[in-house]
Scaffold this motif. Structure first.
Motif, PDB file in Angstrom:
ATOM      1  N   ASP B 358       0.798  -1.225   0.000  1.00  0.00           N
ATOM      2  CA  ASP B 358       0.000   0.000   0.000  1.00  0.00           C
ATOM      3  C   ASP B 358       0.835   1.281   0.000  1.00  0.00           C
ATOM      4  N   ILE B 359       2.089   1.187   0.421  1.00  0.00           N
ATOM      5  CA  ILE B 359       2.895   2.416   0.457  1.00  0.00           C
ATOM      6  C   ILE B 359       3.853   2.500  -0.732  1.00  0.00           C
ATOM      7  N   LYS B 360       3.722   1.576  -1.703  1.00  0.00           N
ATOM      8  CA  LYS B 360       4.662   1.596  -2.828  1.00  0.00           C
ATOM      9  C   LYS B 360       3.931   1.750  -4.161  1.00  0.00           C
ATOM     10  N   ALA B 361       4.693   2.021  -5.221  1.00  0.00           N
ATOM     11  CA  ALA B 361       4.114   2.365  -6.530  1.00  0.00           C
ATOM     12  C   ALA B 361       3.431   1.171  -7.181  1.00  0.00           C
ATOM     13  N   PHE B 362       2.531   1.487  -8.109  1.00  0.00           N
ATOM     14  CA  PHE B 362       1.669   0.466  -8.723  1.00  0.00           C
ATOM     15  C   PHE B 362       2.430  -0.584  -9.522  1.00  0.00           C
ATOM     16  N   TYR B 363       3.640  -0.233 -10.013  1.00  0.00           N
ATOM     17  CA  TYR B 363       4.333  -1.142 -10.931  1.00  0.00           C
ATOM     18  C   TYR B 363       5.219  -2.165 -10.218  1.00  0.00           C
ATOM     19  N   GLN B 401      -4.901  -4.747 -13.032  1.00  0.00           N
ATOM     20  CA  GLN B 401      -5.742  -4.555 -11.856  1.00  0.00           C
ATOM     21  C   GLN B 401      -5.163  -3.482 -10.937  1.00  0.00           C
ATOM     22  N   LYS B 402      -3.818  -3.500 -10.796  1.00  0.00           N
ATOM     23  CA  LYS B 402      -3.150  -2.514  -9.949  1.00  0.00           C
ATOM     24  C   LYS B 402      -3.381  -1.096 -10.484  1.00  0.00           C
ATOM     25  N   GLY B 407      -6.732   4.017  -9.437  1.00  0.00           N
ATOM     26  CA  GLY B 407      -7.532   5.101  -9.996  1.00  0.00           C
ATOM     27  C   GLY B 407      -7.006   5.631 -11.309  1.00  0.00           C
ATOM     28  N   MET B 408      -6.140   4.855 -11.970  1.00  0.00           N
ATOM     29  CA  MET B 408      -5.610   5.295 -13.257  1.00  0.00           C
ATOM     30  C   MET B 408      -6.338   4.528 -14.361  1.00  0.00           C
ATOM     31  N   ASN B 409      -6.150   5.005 -15.586  1.00  0.00           N
ATOM     32  CA  ASN B 409      -6.852   4.409 -16.714  1.00  0.00           C
ATOM     33  C   ASN B 409      -5.919   3.477 -17.501  1.00  0.00           C
TER      34      ASN B 409
END
Lengths: 462, 462
Positions: B358-363, B401-402, B407-409
């Motif tokens: 939860d505290i790290k980037a989506f990738y 999914q991430k 909230g990104m497209n």
């Protein structure tokens, strides 16, 4: 042992008859009845390596159906192939599929247009042409650093975000965090840039030269190498909005020193790339431009010609050639003029020096004739101008007057003027558009094809 | 013969008792009755060289009145000085004044504050401190290129102008050529960015990582090194709006390979600078930070520790130390926590891995525990975090999914997702803020003092 394709090509004796592990992508696959061939490219080398697989592999059925660009981990024995096109191949004992690809992989084995490949800029480095272009780009970058660092030049990073226009030419991108919909206004109804992030109007740099001069007057020899920007509405094959520029600046040096440096650097970088990217350069020579290697060798081996602008104009006038732009002393030379001089007259690179002061930038040093400045352009066959440089005006009063004459405000250049006030000295420098150099070295004809993700008018994809 | 101060220090035997010519600037001058001393610095070396001049020079009267920073061309004999502080000096036979300076030269021989020196950023590289800082910066840049190029990494230039937000973190500078006073509006009254230069909204990049991944999945091992931007309203000693970042990306590689690479690179760059900038490093150790060299040697010689985030949290909880930010599993580690771990517990560099997702980037790649991701931060004594990296999520569905969960497209990331569709493979990379590294290597405590012309909130001078 895990290894790279590059290492096998460089020192195959070390690996012959040994079990090795390679990881890479399927560039080509040919499935026959009980066996098949995979051309595996692992990105470390221009060429791939042939993998022979057979139905002795437990996952033979999976392997023979692989799509292009699947990623694999291949274990096998490196075997010599004296009759083959390549000196060796790998007889696979185990192939592990790391990542599948798909039948709609956009980079199929057929001829694609350059335009189409630009729309898949994230995949095009997997093609022969673009793997060659971008490896050469990397090697040429390093050659530039190596050339200057081995000569003790200090690498300087001038600012990208700037409030000054180094060229005095306009066409800059604005950088801002203001709200476009409701920008803050001052009492006179103008945009109040005091409210912007930097407390003033800022733009993307068009050149780091002015800042580079400050550092040359501290370290003697310095160079910059980084991105620069031009908001020029030119939709040509030679203009990009974002490109890399390399700008050395040398103190206690005049125009002749400047030309000597430019000549040495060009020869060094081209030789270095020809040595370090042999396979890529052969590929360009075969498929992109058949005269490429001979043209580059000519540059490395010739002594560059040096003529004045006035001499160039005389040559052009005497030529009896019909130019689209008529030649008169005072005009800016056009590409057709430049190419005639370097390709037809001298057949090698030519420095043209001492241009009329009215067509050159304010910071160039005025010659004693009061008509010309100590500028130099390097013209090369096949392109025309590739380098532009000058000795800088080091005389405080003259520079200040030039700034005023150009309609600029000396107060904006207070620190640039101070460089002349506190121990100024003659100094010079030049700029090389890095992408133009890469086009020249590779034979590629569109600047969009030598930039990983190009930015041009109406194009900022990826 | 014309030479450089650096050459004299490196091979003085070659020049002793010979007539040489040096060109440089007056760093210090002491006029006695019939003679005097000049400390001449020519920018090629940290130290200057002593020039002895006497009234036998025809322009003695001019020389003895020279102001600091005047530029000179000195001819003279290099003499050994066995009793002197320096091993040699030059007995001048001729001194030519290239450029005068002035009594109001702003960099007088006295202690200046760092704040003042920032207001004369065009002159500060003429001081000891800043000549050392910016030579080290140049050498460290080269060390980075050398490290990667010698290992066949391909240097990639990702775009500076971008339409995507790599970090998903906002705080970007807008790049535009629209007229702020009358921006074009669309039918709904919003700004019509189709009318902007690139036909869409564009910003300055915060990271080239996503584009770097595309190239790693073509060339296997690549690195980027260029400017990045953050429109963060942080007026601290560690934040600049414009800074250089170095981001390697390696394919067929996991988090462990990533840590191995980061450790090797850090040791290489630090060793290289200590070897190539001995005088500068001694200066920093003497005048900026007395523990500097021992701290750097500790880094070069120690095996970096590797612990998980969960272990780090346990260590912090057991420490009985009172932190400003209480420690609980799930929090982001603060500098006080990081420094406690690296300075007090392990006393050497520490990799902390596998942070809460939860505290790290989506990738970042999700671990099998569904709670953590394969992230790594490198903590070093004296600073805390200096490198951040991760293994990247290579599984298409999970990544998609991430992106949605953040909230990104996914459509905005179509090409990034395709990298997973067409022969994706495990891959990893990290980012190193170059200025943070330079601060660490030099002991300088403000980022404004390791950037030639820094850009920070309300500051874009020069």
């Amino acid at each position: 042992m895990k290894t790279f394709v590059k290492d096998i090509y460089k020192t195959d004796e070390k690996y012959l008859e040994k079990e090795i592990i390679l990881e890479g992508w399927v560039r080509n696959i040919r499935a026959l009845k009980n066996f098949g061939f995979i051309e595996l490219n692992d990105g470390t080398f221009f060429k791939g390596i042939q993998i022979v697989y057979s139905d002795e592999l437990s996952n033979f059925a999976e392997i023979e159906k692989l799509h292009l660009s699947s990623s694999l981990r291949v274990k096998g024995i490196l075997k010599p192939t004296p009759q083959g096109k390549q000196p060796f191949e790998i007889q696979a004992t185990d192939i592990e599929v790391e990542g599948l690809s798909s039948s709609d992989y956009p980079l199929q084995k057929k001829k694609h247009t350059m335009e189409y490949l630009r729309t898949i800029a994230h995949l095009r480095p997997r093609s022969n042409t673009f793997s060659a272009v971008f490896r050469v780009r990397s090697i040429a970058s390093y050659a530039i650093h190596k050339f200057f660092q081995e000569r003790d030049f200090v690498y300087v990073n001038p600012p990208i975000i700037t409030s000054s226009d180094a060229e005095g030419a306009g066409e800059m991108f604005r950088v801002s965090t203001l709200d476009y919909k409701k920008p803050p206004l001052d009492n006179e109804g103008s945009i109040d840039y005091k409210e912007d992030f930097f407390g003033k109007e800022t733009f993307l740099t068009v050149s780091g030269q002015l800042e580079a001069e400050a550092y040359a007057l501290s370290f003697k020899n310095i160079y910059t190498f980084g991105p620069t920007f031009r908001a020029e509405n030119s939709n040509t094959s030679r203009h990009a909005a974002e490109f890399w520029m390399m700008e050395p600046e040398i103190a206690f040096a005049d125009l002749k020193d400047n030309m000597n440096l430019a000549e040495k650097m060009m020869k060094y970088v081209i030789s270095y790339v020809m040595d370090e990217a042999k396979e890529e350069m052969e590929f360009f020579n075969k498929f992109i431009d058949k005269d490429l290697l001979s043209r580059l060798e000519n540059i490395v081996n010739s002594e560059f010609e040096r003529i004045t602008y006035t001499e160039a104009v005389e040559i052009l006038k005497k030529s009896n050639k019909k130019f689209n732009y008529p030649v008169e002393w005072g005009i800016d030379l056009q590409t057709e003029h430049e190419r005639y001089i370097t390709e037809e007259v001298f057949k090698k690179p030519v420095f043209v020096t001492d241009y009329p002061k009215d067509i050159k930038a304010f910071y160039m040093r005025e010659n004693d004739d009061n008509k010309t400045v100590a500028a130099m352009d390097l013209l090369v066959p096949g392109v025309g101008e590739i380098i532009g440089g000058s000795q800088r005006e080091e005389r405080l009063e003259l520079l200040e007057q030039k700034i005023i004459d150009n309609g600029m405000n000396p107060e904006d250049y207070w620190w640039y003027l101070e460089l002349r006030k506190y121990g100024g000295t003659k100094h010079a420098g030049f700029g090389l558009g890095f992408e133009r150099l890469i086009m020249y070295i590779t034979g590629m004809t569109n600047i969009r094809d030598v930039i990983p993700f190009p930015r041009t008018v109406n194009w900022a994809e990826f």
